[in-house]
Design a protein around this motif. Structure first.
Motif, PDB file in Angstrom:
ATOM      1  N   LEU A 224      45.719  31.291  49.027  1.00 51.75           N
ATOM      2  CA  LEU A 224      44.546  30.833  48.313  1.00 51.75           C
ATOM      3  C   LEU A 224      43.560  31.733  48.204  1.00 51.75           C
ATOM      4  N   ILE A 225      43.259  32.555  49.189  1.00 52.58           N
ATOM      5  CA  ILE A 225      42.030  33.537  49.274  1.00 52.58           C
ATOM      6  C   ILE A 225      42.497  34.586  48.349  1.00 52.58           C
ATOM      7  N   PHE A 226      43.962  35.341  48.571  1.00 46.33           N
ATOM      8  CA  PHE A 226      44.308  36.185  47.755  1.00 46.33           C
ATOM      9  C   PHE A 226      44.339  35.805  46.229  1.00 46.33           C
ATOM     10  N   PHE A 227      44.553  34.476  45.989  1.00 45.87           N
ATOM     11  CA  PHE A 227      44.805  34.264  44.500  1.00 45.87           C
ATOM     12  C   PHE A 227      43.295  34.242  43.939  1.00 45.87           C
ATOM     13  N   VAL A 228      42.616  33.521  44.684  1.00 44.28           N
ATOM     14  CA  VAL A 228      41.122  33.672  43.991  1.00 44.28           C
ATOM     15  C   VAL A 228      40.511  35.112  43.928  1.00 44.28           C
ATOM     16  N   THR A 229      40.912  36.031  44.880  1.00 43.03           N
ATOM     17  CA  THR A 229      40.367  37.211  44.917  1.00 43.03           C
ATOM     18  C   THR A 229      41.026  37.923  43.666  1.00 43.03           C
ATOM     19  N   ILE A 230      42.441  37.851  43.249  1.00 42.07           N
ATOM     20  CA  ILE A 230      43.007  38.481  42.120  1.00 42.07           C
ATOM     21  C   ILE A 230      42.278  37.713  40.853  1.00 42.07           C
ATOM     22  N   LEU A 231      41.830  36.478  40.832  1.00 48.26           N
ATOM     23  CA  LEU A 231      41.292  36.040  39.588  1.00 48.26           C
ATOM     24  C   LEU A 231      39.730  36.264  39.466  1.00 48.26           C
ATOM     25  N   LEU A 232      39.055  36.771  40.609  1.00 52.87           N
ATOM     26  CA  LEU A 232      37.727  37.199  40.586  1.00 52.87           C
ATOM     27  C   LEU A 232      37.828  38.531  40.026  1.00 52.87           C
ATOM     28  N   VAL A 233      38.961  39.456  40.621  1.00 49.43           N
ATOM     29  CA  VAL A 233      38.978  40.661  40.129  1.00 49.43           C
ATOM     30  C   VAL A 233      39.300  40.889  38.775  1.00 49.43           C
ATOM     31  N   ASN A 234      40.135  39.860  38.385  1.00 53.07           N
ATOM     32  CA  ASN A 234      40.438  39.994  36.764  1.00 53.07           C
ATOM     33  C   ASN A 234      39.332  39.888  35.886  1.00 53.07           C
ATOM     34  N   ILE A 235      38.289  38.995  36.422  1.00 54.72           N
ATOM     35  CA  ILE A 235      37.315  38.410  35.763  1.00 54.72           C
ATOM     36  C   ILE A 235      36.293  39.646  35.648  1.00 54.72           C
ATOM     37  N   PHE A 236      35.842  39.990  36.766  1.00 56.22           N
ATOM     38  CA  PHE A 236      35.210  41.414  36.843  1.00 56.22           C
ATOM     39  C   PHE A 236      35.739  42.460  36.027  1.00 56.22           C
ATOM     40  N   LEU A 237      36.773  42.608  36.230  1.00 50.80           N
ATOM     41  CA  LEU A 237      37.497  43.827  35.432  1.00 50.80           C
ATOM     42  C   LEU A 237      37.430  43.718  33.828  1.00 50.80           C
ATOM     43  N   ASN A 238      37.640  42.416  33.497  1.00 54.66           N
ATOM     44  CA  ASN A 238      37.603  42.218  32.173  1.00 54.66           C
ATOM     45  C   ASN A 238      36.142  42.364  31.477  1.00 54.66           C
ATOM     46  N   ARG A 239      35.242  41.898  32.330  1.00 52.42           N
ATOM     47  CA  ARG A 239      33.707  41.917  32.038  1.00 52.42           C
ATOM     48  C   ARG A 239      33.219  43.095  32.043  1.00 52.42           C
ATOM     49  N   GLU A 240      33.488  44.064  33.143  1.00 50.95           N
ATOM     50  CA  GLU A 240      32.671  45.260  33.393  1.00 50.95           C
ATOM     51  C   GLU A 240      33.503  46.490  33.033  1.00 50.95           C
ATOM     52  N   VAL A 241      34.839  46.250  32.760  1.00 47.85           N
ATOM     53  CA  VAL A 241      35.602  47.486  32.494  1.00 47.85           C
ATOM     54  C   VAL A 241      36.258  47.628  30.820  1.00 47.85           C
ATOM     55  N   VAL A 242      37.093  46.431  30.796  1.00 44.18           N
ATOM     56  CA  VAL A 242      37.955  46.138  29.639  1.00 44.18           C
ATOM     57  C   VAL A 242      37.114  46.076  28.459  1.00 44.18           C
ATOM     58  N   ARG A 243      36.354  45.009  28.442  1.00 43.55           N
ATOM     59  CA  ARG A 243      35.372  44.965  27.450  1.00 43.55           C
ATOM     60  C   ARG A 243      34.615  46.082  26.982  1.00 43.55           C
ATOM     61  N   PRO A 244      33.906  46.718  27.800  1.00 44.60           N
ATOM     62  CA  PRO A 244      33.232  48.060  27.608  1.00 44.60           C
ATOM     63  C   PRO A 244      33.898  49.096  26.808  1.00 44.60           C
ATOM     64  N   LEU A 245      35.126  48.998  27.517  1.00 42.23           N
ATOM     65  CA  LEU A 245      35.895  50.094  27.050  1.00 42.23           C
ATOM     66  C   LEU A 245      36.911  49.632  25.500  1.00 42.23           C
ATOM     67  N   LYS A 246      36.857  48.623  25.506  1.00 43.41           N
ATOM     68  CA  LYS A 246      37.335  48.155  23.930  1.00 43.41           C
ATOM     69  C   LYS A 246      36.162  48.440  23.098  1.00 43.41           C
ATOM     70  N   ARG A 247      34.892  48.167  23.481  1.00 39.35           N
ATOM     71  CA  ARG A 247      33.909  48.543  22.370  1.00 39.35           C
ATOM     72  C   ARG A 247      33.702  49.804  22.205  1.00 39.35           C
ATOM     73  N   ILE A 248      33.669  50.608  23.018  1.00 32.81           N
ATOM     74  CA  ILE A 248      33.578  51.966  22.956  1.00 32.81           C
ATOM     75  C   ILE A 248      34.804  52.690  22.019  1.00 32.81           C
ATOM     76  N   THR A 249      35.764  51.966  22.399  1.00 30.15           N
ATOM     77  CA  THR A 249      37.314  52.505  21.483  1.00 30.15           C
ATOM     78  C   THR A 249      36.884  52.101  20.446  1.00 30.15           C
ATOM     79  N   ARG A 250      36.575  51.018  19.938  1.00 27.63           N
ATOM     80  CA  ARG A 250      36.177  50.518  18.547  1.00 27.63           C
ATOM     81  C   ARG A 250      35.217  51.609  17.823  1.00 27.63           C
ATOM     82  N   VAL A 251      34.097  51.825  18.276  1.00 26.56           N
ATOM     83  CA  VAL A 251      33.036  52.608  17.981  1.00 26.56           C
ATOM     84  C   VAL A 251      33.614  53.907  17.565  1.00 26.56           C
ATOM     85  N   ALA A 252      34.388  54.553  18.644  1.00 24.06           N
ATOM     86  CA  ALA A 252      34.918  55.717  18.562  1.00 24.06           C
ATOM     87  C   ALA A 252      35.992  55.935  17.366  1.00 24.06           C
ATOM     88  N   GLU A 253      36.795  54.821  17.021  1.00 23.64           N
ATOM     89  CA  GLU A 253      37.628  54.850  16.045  1.00 23.64           C
ATOM     90  C   GLU A 253      36.693  54.728  14.603  1.00 23.64           C
TER      91      GLU A 253
END
Length: 306
Positions: A224-253
């Motif tokens: 359960l702890i690992f599952f919650v950790t994976i979920l939190l990492v995904n949320i953090f990764l999506n918010r702090e890395v994936v979304r900003p990279l998508k914005r940068i990619t879109r602007v660069a295009e």
């Protein structure tokens, strides 16, 4: 295939692999640790039961046997024998739910009552106590056709001279006892001699079951702890890395197609923010270069002398 996955999917797979490997390794270690803990718990219960049986023996020897002394001259009462009393009390105790899986035996090399005769395996335990007086306790698993059992054993010695009244030689033993058990067994004991072993048996499945129950509970919590950790990492990764990279990619295009009015947002001071700043500087440099290219060339007029 892995290179075609998105960043979040790669992290999820990586964390899942870590989870599986971690649970596998920790499961083996945890199983060993919990089995040892279960053995200690069962051993503690067995030792408590042994101490209880010792108390029963002492009570029988000090209070019951003296009261039956006159009766023993004419008829034998097994209730006056400490070993008999201990065995009967334990059998009554086994009727309780918590102790029904425990079995008790005073395995003796030369007992008066054949019921207490040590078998070959129990004899090796007694012999070990006799040959190694410093060993006060043995516990391990024993394999039987019906399944493995866990046992705890302690040496049983002739600690009181009153025991020799029945077990020294047949000529001093109560006649009623000789009539019941004969003169072939249970004699020639000596004071402080180890004549047997107190042994408490319990099915090995009970020990393993205790370990498995604890292991299952801990594994579920860790999972359960690992599952919650994976979920939190995904949320953090999506918010702090994936979304900003998508914005940068879109602007660069958009910049690559000539739309120079868009801007790279600097949302943080981390690596993603530094990447946005680099793209922003690149955009400014590109904009300046494009302006120079669009600037009409200057006309040079040479003067003529007249």
């Amino acid at each position: 295939m892995f290179k075609n996955l998105q960043l979040r999917q790669k992290f999820t797979i990586l964390l899942t692999i870590i989870l599986v490997m971690g649970l596998s390794i920790s499961g083996l270690v945890l199983s060993s640790v919990l089995t040892q803990n279960a053995k200690r718990e069962v051993t503690s219960t067995a030792l408590m039961l042994m101490e209880t049986m010792i108390s029963v023996r002492e009570y029988t020897d000090s209070q019951i046997t003296p009261e039956l002394k006159e009766k023993l001259a004419t008829s034998f009462a097994p209730q006056s024998v400490p070993a008999y009393s201990a065995r009967e009390v334990f059998e009554n105790l086994r009727k309780k739910g918590d102790y029904r899986d425990f079995f008790y035996k005073e395995a003796t090399l030369n007992p008066t009552n054949i019921r207490d005769k040590a078998d070959a395996f129990e004899t090796t335990i007694v012999d070990k106590f006799k040959s190694q007086p410093k060993v006060k306790e043995i516990s391990d698993f024993r394999s039987l056709p019906g399944g493995d059992i866990f046992y705890v054993a302690r040496p049983l010695s002739v600690s009181k001279e009153t025991c020799l009244q029945c077990h020294s030689t047949p000529d001093v033993a109560p006649k009623s006892m000789l009539t019941r058990y004969g003169t072939a067994n249970g004699f020639n004991w000596k004071l402080n001699e180890i004549i047997g072993a107190q042994i408490v048996f319990v099915p090995a499945s009970k020990v393993i079951q205790k370990a498995h129950q604890s292991s299952l509970g801990i594994t579920l919590i860790v999972s359960l702890i690992f599952f919650v950790t994976i979920l939190l990492v995904n949320i953090f990764l999506n918010r702090e890395v994936v979304r900003p990279l998508k914005r940068i990619t879109r602007v660069a295009e958009e910049v690559s197609t000539g739309h120079m009015d868009v801007e790279f947002e600097e949302l943080s001071n981390d690596e993603i923010g530094n990447l946005a700043k680099a793209f922003k500087r690149m955009k400014l440099s590109l904009d300046m270069a494009m302006r120079r290219l669009k600037r009409p060339p200057g006309n040079t007029h040479e003067g003529t002398g007249g």
